[in-house]
Design an enzyme around this catalytic site. Structure first.
Site: not given
Ligand code: AMP
Length: 190
Positions: A14, A89, A128, A134, A146
């Site tokens: 994404k 989400r 990654r 990360r 996740r």
């Molecule tokens: P991402 O960078 O999109 O993979 O998000 C990394 C982490 O941030 C996720 O595993 C969640 O813990 C948190 N996170 C990101 N976006 C959301 C969201 N819309 N709702 C809840 N948690 C989020």
């Protein structure tokens, strides 16, 4: 104006594709994960709270995430539109986004979903993690949690947007540029 939700499980690509679409269509890119990581880096109150959840691979609570997203949209509202990456989400996030955009007389134009099989996702995320450092990409258990969170709370949004006739699935496996071309085909049809 185009408001796009770029959707897919963790590791679907994404972030990479959002950046390409942002440049092609001059949209404002909001990645909720990036906003949380920025807050963690700067040790803000929001960052400290989000970290507790992110370290385990759990979703940050809806109320916190929705308030943060509302703030960003209010500050960055523009006539071209937004690309939402990693948001919504959950169903309540999707409903909150709908009400927020309604206030501006606009709505989601399309959800573009990157479809990738789970075994490919886990390998991509571990790779990654080696490069980015990360924490949530470096531990298999956290990655699996996740993906579990995605299937239990997020995947349902496919139906939410299908009901509105604005769900578009795209094969998320292949060269980055090949995948961008598939997304551009969908974008140009919207
Ligand atoms: P991402 O960078 O999109 O993979 O998000 C990394 C982490 O941030 C996720 O595993 C969640 O813990 C948190 N996170 C990101 N976006 C959301 C969201 N819309 N709702 C809840 N948690 C989020």
């Amino acid at each position: 104006m185009k408001n796009i939700v770029l959707f897919g499980p963790p590791g679907a690509g994404k972030g990479t594709q959002a950046e390409k679409i942002r440049l092609n269509y001059n949209l404002f890119h909001i990645s909720t994960g990036d906003v949380f990581r920025y807050n963690i880096k700067n040790s803000t109150k929001l960052g400290l709270l989000a970290k507790e959840y992110m370290d385990k691979g759990d979703l940050v609570p809806d109320e916190v995430t929705i308030n943060m997203l509302n703030d960003v949209v209010e500050k960055k509202f523009n006539d071209n539109g937004f690309i939402f990456d990693g948001f919504p989400r959950t169903e309540s996030q999707a409903t909150a986004l709908e009400s927020l955009l309604n206030k501006y007389d606009t709505s989601i134009t399309g959800m573009i979903a990157l479809e990738v099989a789970d075994d490919i996702l886990i390998n991509r995320l571990l790779e990654r993690g080696k490069e980015s450092g990360r924490a949530d990409d470096s531990n298999r258990e956290v990655i699996e949690n996740r993906i579990k969170e995605y299937y239990s709370k997020t995947a349902i949004l496919k139906t939410f947007y299908q009901r509105k006739n604005c769900y578009f699935g795209v094969n998320g496996v292949g060269d980055i540029d090949e995948i961008t071309a598939r997304i551009v085909d969908v974008m140009n049809s919207l």
